[in-house]
Design a protein around this motif. Structure first.
Motif, PDB file in Angstrom:
ATOM      1  N   SER A   1      71.433  18.945  90.107  1.00  0.00           N
ATOM      2  CA  SER A   1      70.077  19.435  89.820  1.00  0.00           C
ATOM      3  C   SER A   1      70.069  20.937  89.559  1.00  0.00           C
ATOM      4  CB  SER A   1      69.155  19.116  91.000  1.00  0.00           C
ATOM      5  OG  SER A   1      67.930  19.792  90.883  1.00  0.00           O
ATOM      6  N   PRO A   2      69.489  21.384  88.428  1.00  0.00           N
ATOM      7  CA  PRO A   2      69.340  22.829  88.177  1.00  0.00           C
ATOM      8  C   PRO A   2      68.490  23.515  89.238  1.00  0.00           C
ATOM      9  CG  PRO A   2      68.970  21.577  86.171  1.00  0.00           C
ATOM     10  CD  PRO A   2      69.027  20.590  87.294  1.00  0.00           C
ATOM     11  N   GLU A   3      67.469  22.788  89.720  1.00  0.00           N
ATOM     12  CA  GLU A   3      66.619  23.366  90.753  1.00  0.00           C
ATOM     13  C   GLU A   3      67.406  23.600  92.053  1.00  0.00           C
ATOM     14  OE1 GLU A   3      65.901  20.695  88.994  1.00  0.00           O
ATOM     15  OE2 GLU A   3      64.234  21.400  87.731  1.00  0.00           O
ATOM     16  N   GLY A   4      68.279  22.651  92.359  1.00  0.00           N
ATOM     17  CA  GLY A   4      69.097  22.786  93.556  1.00  0.00           C
ATOM     18  C   GLY A   4      70.056  23.958  93.439  1.00  0.00           C
ATOM     19  N   ARG A   5      70.648  24.131  92.252  1.00  0.00           N
ATOM     20  CA  ARG A   5      71.549  25.262  92.044  1.00  0.00           C
ATOM     21  C   ARG A   5      70.806  26.581  92.163  1.00  0.00           C
ATOM     22  NH1 ARG A   5      73.674  21.859  87.875  1.00  0.00           N
ATOM     23  NH2 ARG A   5      72.425  22.961  86.303  1.00  0.00           N
ATOM     24  N   HIS A   6      69.603  26.630  91.587  1.00  0.00           N
ATOM     25  CA  HIS A   6      68.815  27.862  91.644  1.00  0.00           C
ATOM     26  C   HIS A   6      68.417  28.192  93.082  1.00  0.00           C
ATOM     27  CE1 HIS A   6      65.939  30.967  90.524  1.00  0.00           C
ATOM     28  NE2 HIS A   6      65.036  30.352  91.284  1.00  0.00           N
ATOM     29  N   LYS A   7      67.995  27.175  93.849  1.00  0.00           N
ATOM     30  CA  LYS A   7      67.574  27.399  95.229  1.00  0.00           C
ATOM     31  C   LYS A   7      68.745  27.864  96.079  1.00  0.00           C
ATOM     32  CE  LYS A   7      65.304  25.160  99.155  1.00  0.00           C
ATOM     33  NZ  LYS A   7      64.704  23.898  99.673  1.00  0.00           N
ATOM     34  N   ALA A   8      69.911  27.245  95.878  1.00  0.00           N
ATOM     35  CA  ALA A   8      71.083  27.618  96.663  1.00  0.00           C
ATOM     36  C   ALA A   8      71.502  29.056  96.377  1.00  0.00           C
ATOM     37  CB  ALA A   8      72.239  26.663  96.362  1.00  0.00           C
TER      38      ALA A   8
END
Length: 320
Positions: free
Chosen positions: A236-243
């Motif tokens: 997930s791009p969102e997961g990468r951004h949040k991490a």
């Protein structure tokens, strides 16, 4: 202006009082630097105190990441207070002297808080590594007990190195000159004033820098290398951004602190310049301490919200 060392000695041969070198003979330049450092000092104290207070009072921030951030803020307060007041006095006053005992005390606290911060930054990187690479086991592995132990090791390491280095350096005799070509009692400028062979002390300072600056930095690099590997395989791009967003503030702080400290203590002795050393010392003692609260508050929504609620609550209580 040359300091007369005979005025700063007692009946023994060793210098008992030192004096910081004057920044400039131009009064306007000294007052300008005084004003800038004072503003940065006040901003640092206010920002770090607010962050520590917000984390302590807001239960939503009682997590490992913010526990370490509160410790970092307390270290920054101590680190800055150990140096800046005397630095400010020396800039605008002729009372630039400091006793041997006062110089040793300043060196101890500066080393204590500085080394503790290096170790704590490594602990914060380890915390992010556990949170991102082992999210299912994070709560159990990073328990309150584990966080407290990591913080205690960081503070304890700083205390041991500070005591060891200060005692080793001030066991030497100082025959003059007694003028410290620096803003505070840092290790290399004080060693230059010692009598006789100081090669063993220089090696001890270098070894301590390798163990307590380079080693934590390697741990940080290793942690973020594994974090980056874990983030790249996230679907997930969102997961990468949040991490990555949870790590960006810490990475920026590490870069600012370690960059200036490494250049100061790990570069060859022949390349040292008093002017450059002074500028670097201003950066990692005053500027980074001021920037850290700004970095964490601007790039972290939870900290920003907690600070805002703290300030609003204080404003309401003030007007009652």
């Amino acid at each position: 202006m040359t300091i007369n060392c005979s005025l700063l000695q007692d009946n023994s041969l060793s210098v008992k009082r030192f004096a910081f070198a004057k920044f400039s003979e131009v009064t306007e330049q000294c007052f300008l630097l005084f004003t800038l450092i004072l503003l940065m000092f006040l901003a640092s104290m206010t920002g770090n105190a607010l962050i520590a207070f917000a984390i302590w009072t807001k239960s939503v921030l009682h997590t490992p990441m913010y526990f370490f951030l509160a410790n970092l803020s307390l270290l920054e307060i101590g680190y800055t207070c150990s140096i800046t007041p005397k630095m400010l006095q020396s800039l605008v006053s002729e009372a630039r002297e400091i006793s041997r005992e006062g110089c040793a005390t300043q060196m101890f606290f500066f080393t204590f808080f500085g080394i503790s911060e290096c170790c704590l930054l490594a602990a914060m990187a380890f915390d992010r590594y556990m949170a991102i690479c082992f999210p299912l086991h994070y709560a159990t592995r990073m328990s309150y007990g584990m966080c407290a132990q990591l913080a205690m090791v960081s503070w304890g390491m700083g205390c041991m190195v500070g005591l060891g280095q200060t005692n080793y350096i001030f066991s030497l005799d100082f025959c003059g000159p007694c003028e410290i070509d620096h803003f505070f009692c840092d290790l290399p400028p004080i060693l230059k004033l010692a009598c006789g062979d100081t090669s063993h002390n220089e090696v001890a300072v270098f070894v301590a820098a390798i163990l307590c600056i380079s080693s934590p930095f390697l741990l940080i690099i290793t942690s973020y290398g594994r974090i980056l590997t874990a983030v790249l395989v996230m679907p997930s791009p969102e997961g990468r951004h949040k991490a990555l967003s949870t790590c960006s503030s810490h990475l920026l702080v590490v870069t600012l602190f370690y960059g200036s400290a490494s250049v100061t203590y790990l570069r060859p002795k022949a390349s040292h310049s008093p002017g450059i050393d002074k500028l670097l010392s201003l950066f990692y003692t005053v500027v980074t301490s001021m920037l850290n609260p700004i970095i964490y508050s601007l790039r972290n929504k939870e900290v920003k919200a907690a600070l805002w609620r703290t300030l609003v609550k204080r404003e309401i209580l003030t007007h009652r």
